[in-house]
Design an enzyme around this catalytic site. Structure first.
Site, short mmCIF file in Angstrom:
data_model
loop_
_atom_site.label_atom_id
_atom_site.label_comp_id
_atom_site.label_asym_id
_atom_site.label_seq_id
_atom_site.Cartn_x
_atom_site.Cartn_y
_atom_site.Cartn_z
N THR A 139 0.85 -1.19 0.00
CA THR A 139 0.00 0.00 0.00
C THR A 139 0.88 1.24 0.00
O THR A 139 1.87 1.30 0.73
CB THR A 139 -0.95 0.01 1.21
N HIS A 160 2.32 -11.53 14.30
CA HIS A 160 3.36 -12.05 15.19
C HIS A 160 3.11 -13.52 15.58
O HIS A 160 3.98 -14.16 16.17
CB HIS A 160 3.44 -11.18 16.45
#
Length: 435
Positions: A353, A406
């Site tokens: 993006t 994560h």
């Protein structure tokens, strides 16, 4: 009479909103003709007539939400465009009957209301008569109250003994009674409360219904934050060499490939190279399994008037710089013209993006679930940089960000991934050779 239903659109799309009817009642349609535009979570699609004939009825309005399988219209396969005179006369008769029934119902309601009102008035008069008997008032005051139609119980006496006199009645007629004022105050307060409940604001506002795509964007972004352990790591890139290379090659590149050489192709190539070195960032979680993707379909976030969409450049690892630039330009054009197909939006493995085109200096991009990584680019600004020979130079610098899940990507891998992109962008000639 043939029913037109909302067709199967895609596995992930089960409902939509009618954006626009392309036909109206009485129109002639052929099998396969588009009859309406349906706004779905991802793209706008046209629903076609599955039979030839005349549109006999539209069962849904623009803005209505519909699901796959819902009947939205009916087609008269033997009808003629515009409808017959018999049909129109029957419809007129039905409308007249409806109006007559409505008028009769109104008359009945009015008569009932009159009866109820008269009965309530009579009961109130009886109650007032009973209560007036216990009130201390002079005969002249009672007569004056009857003439003015004032209830003695609503008049406050100025006489120390509590006796109501004619002047008290006249004063009540001119200024109103205390009880009336008390009754009016709570009514005003209630009206004010109702108005506040409706507007919620003391100043003018405008309420606009969220489009289905905007609702989906909001839902997906919240889900991404709730269903992933999202973190973001940052780095900065010296864009000097990329900008010099673009300046040197832009004319020859455009003449040869009929398209401009932009920054996105460099970052796409760099992302693919880094993903090959850190495959977990190109994976996703399915239940208790990690699915490592052996393909590189890179999503490109594109801003449109209706919200953000992420079309996918397929097999970016097999494309050269020109192929990537053409793919990005084609998808961006289709997105802004509302021409994207469902296949253009499905199956991405990683997303890029670019907030820099809007002037963003730094941001934390949100994951495009179920992907576990997204690269955020930002604007280029000259900043002071200490060079290897300890001199300070003004260099065109860009902050880059990597948001990652994560749960399967450790901080070490995320930092090294972003560091690898930085190295390839700062040495674009090596990137070209490897590309």
């Amino acid at each position: 009479m043939k029913e037109i239903k909302v067709p199967e659109l895609a596995e992930s799309i089960t409902e939509g909103t009618i954006a626009e009817w392309l036909v109206k009642k009485g129109d002639q349609v052929e099998k396969g003709d588009p009859i309406l535009e349906l706004e779905t979570d991802k793209v706008n699609v046209e629903v076609n007539a599955d039979a030839s004939g005349v549109i006999a009825e539209l069962l849904k309005d623009e803005g209505d939400d519909v699901e796959v399988g819902d009947v939205i219209a009916k087609v008269d396969e033997n009808g003629e465009a515009g409808g017959s005179d018999d049909d129109s006369s029957e419809e007129e008769e039905k409308e007249e009957e409806k109006e007559q029934n409505k008028q009769e119902e109104k008359k009945e309601e009015a008569s009932k209301q009159k009866e109820e009102k008269s009965s309530s008035d009579s009961s109130q008069k009886e109650q007032s008569k009973d209560s007036n008997k216990d009130i201390i008032a002079t005969p002249a005051a009672r007569k004056r109250a009857r003439e003015l139609g004032i209830d003695l119980s609503e008049i406050s006496a100025r006489d120390p003994l509590g006796r109501i006199r004619p002047e008290d009645v006249d004063a009540a007629a001119k200024g109103g009674s205390k009880k009336e004022e008390k009754k009016e105050e709570p009514k005003k307060e209630k009206k004010q409360e109702k108005n506040n409940e409706k507007t919620e604001f003391d100043k003018p506002v405008e309420r606009v219904k969220m489009s289905r795509r905007r609702q989906t964007i909001a839902k997906r972004l919240v889900e991404a934050q709730q269903n992933s352990a999202m973190l973001t790591t940052f780095n900065e890139v010296d864009m000097t060499n990329v900008m010099k290379l673009r300046s040197d090659r832009k004319e020859s590149f455009q003449k040869k490939h009929d398209i401009k050489l932009g920054f996105m192709s460099f970052f796409t190539k760099a992302a693919v190279g880094a993903l090959k070195e850190f495959p977990l960032i190109n994976a996703e979680i399915q239940g208790n399994e990690i699915v490592k993707k052996k393909f590189y379909d890179i999503g490109m976030a594109v801003s449109t008037d209706e919200g953000l969409v992420v079309p996918v450049v397929r097999d970016a690892d097999r494309l050269d710089f020109a192929g990537i630039e053409k793919g990005i330009a084609d998808l961006a054009t289709k997105a802004r013209n509302k021409e994207l197909q469902l296949d253009d939006l499905q199956g991405g493995s990683f997303t890029i993006t670019n907030g820099g085109i809007f002037g963003s200096m730094l941001s934390t991009p949100i994951l495009n679930s179920p992907q576990v990584g997204i690269l955020g680019l930002h604007n280029i600004e000259k900043r002071a940089k200490v060079m290897p020979d300890d001199t300070i130079q003004a260099r065109p610098m860009m902050y880059i960000a990597l948001s990652y899940d994560h749960r399967i990507v450790d901080g070490k891998e995320a930092v090294q991934f972003l560091r690898r992109i930085k190295e390839m962008i700062e040495d674009p000639y090596d990137l070209l050779l490897e590309g």
